[in-house]
Design a protein around this motif. Structure first.
Motif, short mmCIF file in Angstrom:
data_model
loop_
_atom_site.label_atom_id
_atom_site.label_comp_id
_atom_site.label_asym_id
_atom_site.label_seq_id
_atom_site.Cartn_x
_atom_site.Cartn_y
_atom_site.Cartn_z
N GLY A 1 0.60 -1.62 2.89
CA GLY A 1 1.56 -0.53 3.00
C GLY A 1 0.98 0.80 2.55
O GLY A 1 1.27 1.85 3.14
N ARG A 2 0.14 0.78 1.52
CA ARG A 2 -0.51 2.02 1.09
C ARG A 2 -1.52 2.51 2.13
O ARG A 2 -1.71 3.73 2.28
CB ARG A 2 -1.19 1.80 -0.26
N ARG B 1 -2.58 6.64 6.38
CA ARG B 1 -2.80 6.98 7.78
C ARG B 1 -1.77 7.95 8.30
O ARG B 1 -2.09 8.85 9.10
CB ARG B 1 -2.81 5.69 8.61
N LEU B 2 -0.51 7.81 7.83
CA LEU B 2 0.55 8.72 8.27
C LEU B 2 0.54 10.04 7.51
O LEU B 2 1.15 11.01 7.97
CB LEU B 2 1.92 8.05 8.12
N GLY B 3 -0.12 10.09 6.37
CA GLY B 3 -0.19 11.33 5.61
C GLY B 3 1.10 11.71 4.92
O GLY B 3 1.37 12.91 4.73
N LEU B 4 1.90 10.74 4.49
CA LEU B 4 3.15 11.03 3.80
C LEU B 4 2.90 11.24 2.31
O LEU B 4 2.11 10.53 1.70
CB LEU B 4 4.13 9.87 4.00
N LYS B 5 3.58 12.23 1.73
CA LYS B 5 3.44 12.56 0.31
C LYS B 5 4.41 11.72 -0.50
O LYS B 5 5.45 12.19 -0.95
CB LYS B 5 3.67 14.04 0.09
N MET B 6 4.09 10.47 -0.65
CA MET B 6 4.90 9.53 -1.43
C MET B 6 3.99 8.46 -2.00
O MET B 6 2.88 8.22 -1.50
CB MET B 6 5.99 8.90 -0.56
N LYS B 7 4.43 7.84 -3.06
CA LYS B 7 3.66 6.81 -3.75
C LYS B 7 4.41 5.50 -3.68
O LYS B 7 5.54 5.39 -4.14
CB LYS B 7 3.41 7.21 -5.21
N ASP C 1 6.32 1.12 11.53
CA ASP C 1 4.97 0.57 11.38
C ASP C 1 4.97 -0.61 10.42
O ASP C 1 4.27 -1.62 10.66
CB ASP C 1 4.02 1.66 10.87
N LEU C 2 5.74 -0.54 9.34
CA LEU C 2 5.79 -1.66 8.41
C LEU C 2 6.46 -2.88 9.02
O LEU C 2 6.02 -4.02 8.80
CB LEU C 2 6.54 -1.24 7.13
N ALA D 1 4.06 -4.50 11.37
CA ALA D 1 2.90 -5.09 10.70
C ALA D 1 3.25 -6.40 10.00
O ALA D 1 2.43 -7.33 10.00
CB ALA D 1 2.31 -4.09 9.70
N PHE D 2 4.46 -6.51 9.44
CA PHE D 2 4.82 -7.69 8.65
C PHE D 2 5.90 -8.55 9.29
O PHE D 2 6.19 -9.64 8.78
CB PHE D 2 5.29 -7.25 7.25
N SER D 3 6.54 -8.06 10.33
CA SER D 3 7.56 -8.83 11.07
C SER D 3 8.70 -9.28 10.17
O SER D 3 9.16 -10.42 10.22
CB SER D 3 6.92 -10.05 11.76
N ILE D 4 9.15 -8.39 9.32
CA ILE D 4 10.28 -8.67 8.43
C ILE D 4 11.17 -7.44 8.40
O ILE D 4 10.81 -6.37 8.92
CB ILE D 4 9.81 -9.01 7.00
N ARG D 5 12.31 -7.59 7.77
CA ARG D 5 13.21 -6.46 7.62
C ARG D 5 12.75 -5.61 6.43
O ARG D 5 12.45 -6.14 5.36
CB ARG D 5 14.64 -6.95 7.40
N ILE D 6 12.71 -4.28 6.63
CA ILE D 6 12.17 -3.36 5.63
C ILE D 6 13.32 -2.53 5.05
O ILE D 6 14.20 -2.06 5.78
CB ILE D 6 11.11 -2.42 6.25
N GLU D 7 13.28 -2.39 3.74
CA GLU D 7 14.23 -1.52 3.04
C GLU D 7 13.45 -0.63 2.08
O GLU D 7 12.67 -1.11 1.26
CB GLU D 7 15.26 -2.35 2.25
#
Length: 460
Positions: free
Chosen positions: A143-144, A149-155, A186-187, A190-196
Motif C-alpha cells: 500500500g505504501r 506511485r500516486l504521489g499522495l501526501k498521506m502516511k 488501486d488497492l 491489488a488485494f481483491s478485498i473491500r477497502i476502508e
C-alpha cells in the motif's frame, strides 16, 4: 496495563513475559481493565449485564450484546457482527464494570450501535483470522508503494484485516484533505478485498503503534491511557519547565500527555504565590522576577538596572516587600534580605556501615611479583662490595658482636669496624638504648655468610 517485560512484535502482538499467569496485571494485552468485581455476587433478583467489551488489534475496543446468553468470560475468542460479514475479537471485560466503561465513553445501554455476538470462535474461524493477520504487514508495504506511485501526501500507518478476511481497514494520517478515490480502486484491484480508509490523529497513531517514551517505559496511550486530553504549553509554564520542544514532545510529535498528571498539584501550590509580573521596589532599585522553586517556596529576583546577580528570597520575604510597596514604602536592599536568610543544613549520607569507595577499582593493580623482584635487586645491590674501595674494613677479633653502638656505658666503636644494623628489639630513649637480655634471638633467621678479606681468608 502491560508490565515492563511485555513488548510487541512487528504485527503488534504482545510477546508476553512467560510468567504463566503470575503477572500482576493479569494479561499482556494493551489497555486491559482489571475486573475488581469478579469475585462479588450480584444482589438477589438482579440480572447480569448482557453486554461485553471486545478488544481487537492494537487496543481497539467495542461493545457487543450477548442476546443468546452465552457463557462468556474474559479471554474468550468470539465471533461478532461485522460490516459486512463477521469479525473475531477477544473478550476484555464482562460484568457490572461494563456500565462504568459505557458511561465513560458515552454509549447508552439501548444504543443501536451495539452489535450482537454470533458465537464462540471455532478452530476454523481462528485459522482464517490468523491467516488474515499474517497478511497485514505485506499489505501495508504494498500500500505504501501505491501511495508513492500516486504521489499522495498521506502516511499509511497501519492495516487491520477483518476476522473473515473479506475487508481491510487502512489507517492513515494527513495534514490536509486528500482525494484517495483512485487509491481505493488501486488497492481493491491489488488485494481483491473491500477497502476502508480511516484517518486518525497523531496521538491515535502513536497509541496504535506503541513505543517507548523518554522515561524508559511503554507509552501511556498504548498501555492504560484511554482518553487523550488536550495539552497546552501553559501546563509547562505552570510547572516552571523550559519550553524546549525536543524535551516536551512525545513520540507522536505533540506535547506529552504526562504534563497534565501533576498540573493540579502545581495549581494548588501557586494559589498562595504572588504573580510573576509584580516589581519589587527597594531602596537600591526595582527588582524583577527571575525564577522560583514552588515546593521549597524560594524566589530569585534581580535588579532591573544590574542583572549580573540573582538574590534568593523566601515567600514570606517577598510578601513582606509587596505589602510595604502597597503602603507606599520602599523595602531595604535585597542583599540584606538575602543575608537574613538562614539555610538549614541537611544531614548528608554518612558511611557508617563501612562501605568501600566506588572508585576503589579505578587505580590499576600492581603486580606483587614485580614488586618482590624489585626488592631482591635492591638487596643484592646493597650487599655487593664496592670495587673503588682500596681497603676492606674488617672486624677486630676482640670485638663483641653483641656490644651496642650507642650509649654512655659502652666502649667507643672502632672506626675501622663496619656498622651493623640496629636491632629492632632495642628501645631508643634519648641518646641511649635499653637492652632486652631476656629476649631470645631468632635462630630461624637465615645468617649471612662471612665476608672474605683481601687475602681470601675468612674473618673470624
Amino acid at each position: 496495563m502491560s508490565c515492563n517485560s511485555c513488548s510487541s512484535d512487528i504485527n503488534s502482538v504482545p510477546k508476553g513475559c512467560k510468567s504463566n499467569g503470575s503477572c500482576g496485571t493479569g494479561d499482556c494485552d494493551k489497555l486491559s481493565v482489571f475486573d475488581w468485581l469478579s469475585n462479588m455476587a450480584l444482589p438477589t433478583g438482579q440480572d447480569p449485564v448482557n453486554i461485553v467489551e471486545v478488544r481487537f488489534k492494537n487496543g481497539r475496543k467495542h461493545f457487543f450484546r450477548n442476546q443468546d446468553n452465552l457463557q462468556i468470560s474474559i479471554g474468550d475468542i468470539i465471533a461478532v457482527e461485522g460490516n459486512p460479514g463477521h469479525d473475531i475479537g477477544t473478550v476484555s471485560l464482562v460484568g457490572e464494570l461494563i456500565k462504568v466503561q459505557m458511561k465513560k465513553k458515552g454509549v447508552a445501554m439501548d444504543s443501536e450501535e451495539i452489535k450482537k455476538i454470533y458465537r464462540k470462535a471455532t478452530q476454523r474461524d481462528i485459522d482464517i483470522w490468523q491467516a488474515a493477520r499474517d497478511k497485514e504487514y505485506e499489505t501495508q508495504y504494498k500500500g505504501r508503494e501505491i501511495l508513492g506511485r500516486l504521489g499522495l501526501k498521506m502516511k499509511l500507518s497501519d492495516v487491520e484485516y477483518q476476522g473473515d478476511g473479506n475487508k481491510a481497514t487502512f489507517y492513515y494520517t494527513a495534514d490536509d484533505r486528500v482525494d484517495f478515490r483512485q487509491l481505493i480502486r488501486d488497492l481493491a484491484s491489488a488485494f481483491s478485498i473491500r477497502i476502508e480508509m480511516k484517518q486518525v490523529g497523531l496521538r491515535q497513531e502513536a497509541a496504535r503503534l506503541g513505543g517507548v517514551g523518554s522515561c524508559g517505559r511503554e507509552l501511556c496511550c498504548s498501555t492504560w491511557l484511554t482518553d487523550l486530553r488536550k495539552v497546552n504549553t501553559t501546563a509547562a509554564r505552570y510547572q516552571q519547565l523550559s519550553l524546549n520542544p525536543q524535551k516536551l514532545a512525545g513520540q507522536c510529535g505533540k506535547l506529552k500527555c504526562c504534563l497534565n498528571y501533576e498540573l493540579d498539584t502545581y495549581l494548588d501550590a501557586l494559589k498562595a504565590f504572588p504573580k510573576q509580573e509584580v516589581i519589587l521596589r527597594t531602596e537600591k532599585g526595582n527588582a524583577s522576577f527571575v525564577k522560583m522553586d514552588i515546593f521549597k517556596g524560594l524566589f530569585w529576583y534581580t535588579y532591573i538596572e544590574n542583572r549580573s546577580k540573582w538574590f534568593k528570597l523566601t515567600l514570606e520575604q517577598v510578601q513582606e516587600i509587596i505589602d510595604l510597596n502597597k503602603n507606599g514604602e520602599k523595602a531595604i536592599s535585597l542583599e540584606e534580605y538575602e543575608a537574613d536568610l538562614v539555610e538549614e543544613t541537611v544531614a548528608d549520607f554518612e558511611n557508617v556501615v563501612g562501605q568501600d569507595s566506588l572508585t576503589r577499582f579505578d587505580a590499576p593493580k600492581r603486580n606483587k611479583r614485580n614488586k618482590n623482584k624489585r626488592r631482591k635487586k635492591q638487596a643484592v645491590g646493597q650487599n655487593k662490595p664496592n670495587p673503588n674501595q682500596n681497603k676492606q674494613k674488617t672486624r677486630q677479633p676482640n670485638q663483641n658482636p653483641n656490644q651496642k653502638k650507642q650509649g654512655p656505658g659502652f666502649k667507643k666503636p672502632n672506626p675501622n669496624q663496619k656498622n651493623k644494623p640496629i636491632n629492632p628489639q632495642q628501645k631508643t630513649e634519648g641518646t641511649g638504648t635499653v637492652n632486652q637480655p631476656n629476649k631470645k634471638p631468632n635462630r630461624n633467621k637465615k645468617r649471612r655468610p662471612p665476608r672474605k678479606s683481601a687475602d681470601n681468608k675468612t674473618n673470624e
